[in-house]
Design a protein around this motif. Sequence first.
Motif, PDB file in Angstrom:
ATOM      1  N   GLY A 218       0.815  -1.201   0.000  1.00  0.00           N
ATOM      2  CA  GLY A 218       0.000   0.000   0.000  1.00  0.00           C
ATOM      3  C   GLY A 218       0.848   1.249   0.000  1.00  0.00           C
ATOM      4  N   ARG A 219       1.189   1.710   1.170  1.00  0.00           N
ATOM      5  CA  ARG A 219       2.054   2.885   1.304  1.00  0.00           C
ATOM      6  C   ARG A 219       3.392   2.427   1.860  1.00  0.00           C
ATOM      7  NH1 ARG A 219       0.716   8.525   4.411  1.00  0.00           N
ATOM      8  NH2 ARG A 219       2.325   9.685   3.327  1.00  0.00           N
ATOM      9  N   PRO A 220       4.296   2.006   0.955  1.00  0.00           N
ATOM     10  CA  PRO A 220       5.560   1.454   1.431  1.00  0.00           C
ATOM     11  C   PRO A 220       6.415   2.482   2.162  1.00  0.00           C
ATOM     12  CG  PRO A 220       5.498   1.506  -0.970  1.00  0.00           C
ATOM     13  CD  PRO A 220       4.202   2.051  -0.477  1.00  0.00           C
ATOM     14  N   GLN A 221       7.195   1.988   3.095  1.00  0.00           N
ATOM     15  CA  GLN A 221       8.117   2.822   3.853  1.00  0.00           C
ATOM     16  C   GLN A 221       9.529   2.575   3.335  1.00  0.00           C
ATOM     17  OE1 GLN A 221       7.320   1.253   7.765  1.00  0.00           O
ATOM     18  NE2 GLN A 221       6.103   3.043   8.272  1.00  0.00           N
ATOM     19  N   PRO A 222      10.323   3.628   3.214  1.00  0.00           N
ATOM     20  CA  PRO A 222      11.716   3.424   2.804  1.00  0.00           C
ATOM     21  C   PRO A 222      12.467   2.609   3.858  1.00  0.00           C
ATOM     22  CG  PRO A 222      11.123   5.760   2.711  1.00  0.00           C
ATOM     23  CD  PRO A 222      10.001   5.041   3.384  1.00  0.00           C
ATOM     24  N   ALA A 223      13.330   1.737   3.394  1.00  0.00           N
ATOM     25  CA  ALA A 223      14.171   0.929   4.275  1.00  0.00           C
ATOM     26  C   ALA A 223      15.553   0.838   3.646  1.00  0.00           C
ATOM     27  CB  ALA A 223      13.584  -0.462   4.452  1.00  0.00           C
ATOM     28  N   ASP A 224      16.583   0.795   4.452  1.00  0.00           N
ATOM     29  CA  ASP A 224      17.953   0.632   3.972  1.00  0.00           C
ATOM     30  C   ASP A 224      18.430  -0.760   4.328  1.00  0.00           C
ATOM     31  OD1 ASP A 224      18.235   3.250   2.941  1.00  0.00           O
ATOM     32  OD2 ASP A 224      18.669   4.014   4.937  1.00  0.00           O
ATOM     33  N   LEU A 225      18.964  -1.468   3.327  1.00  0.00           N
ATOM     34  CA  LEU A 225      19.502  -2.807   3.539  1.00  0.00           C
ATOM     35  C   LEU A 225      21.007  -2.762   3.368  1.00  0.00           C
ATOM     36  CD1 LEU A 225      17.014  -4.952   1.409  1.00  0.00           C
ATOM     37  CD2 LEU A 225      16.856  -4.345   3.831  1.00  0.00           C
ATOM     38  N   LEU A 226      21.713  -3.404   4.269  1.00  0.00           N
ATOM     39  CA  LEU A 226      23.165  -3.505   4.180  1.00  0.00           C
ATOM     40  C   LEU A 226      23.497  -4.725   3.331  1.00  0.00           C
ATOM     41  CD1 LEU A 226      25.862  -2.325   5.192  1.00  0.00           C
ATOM     42  CD2 LEU A 226      25.731  -3.976   7.066  1.00  0.00           C
ATOM     43  N   VAL A 227      24.253  -4.534   2.254  1.00  0.00           N
ATOM     44  CA  VAL A 227      24.662  -5.651   1.402  1.00  0.00           C
ATOM     45  C   VAL A 227      26.176  -5.712   1.369  1.00  0.00           C
ATOM     46  CG1 VAL A 227      22.582  -5.639  -0.027  1.00  0.00           C
ATOM     47  CG2 VAL A 227      24.528  -4.258  -0.715  1.00  0.00           C
ATOM     48  N   GLY A 228      26.679  -6.916   1.292  1.00  0.00           N
ATOM     49  CA  GLY A 228      28.123  -7.120   1.243  1.00  0.00           C
ATOM     50  C   GLY A 228      28.450  -8.574   1.499  1.00  0.00           C
ATOM     51  N   PRO A 229      29.733  -8.887   1.582  1.00  0.00           N
ATOM     52  CA  PRO A 229      30.161 -10.271   1.796  1.00  0.00           C
ATOM     53  C   PRO A 229      29.492 -10.897   3.014  1.00  0.00           C
ATOM     54  CG  PRO A 229      32.034  -8.879   1.281  1.00  0.00           C
ATOM     55  CD  PRO A 229      30.864  -7.965   1.481  1.00  0.00           C
TER      56      PRO A 229
END
Length: 92
Positions: A46-57
């Motif tokens: 519906g009304r998505p919220q921004p989220a930050d994902l950490l990516v890496g090894p």
Amino acid sequence: MKRVNIMYDGAQYSVGQADVEALKAAIEEAFATGTPRWITVNFGEGRPQPADLLVGPGIPVSIIPIPSDDGDGDPAERGEVSDRSDTPLEVD
């Protein structure tokens, strides 16, 4: 491309109107350099919220392209069989 779903730590996130190759490149860069980085995605319906994902090894992440309704784009993105020899992307 309508959107890209991302599976991360058992939860589903999305990126609207995403450039799949740019998203893959950002994740691959984090893997290649050994330096984790943040990618911004959406969480929720519906009304998505921004989220930050950490990516890496060592951080597993899956990218699932969702094609637009008009069928444009890469045949693999439309779920058709491709002769590409790409291996699934997994960040170790």
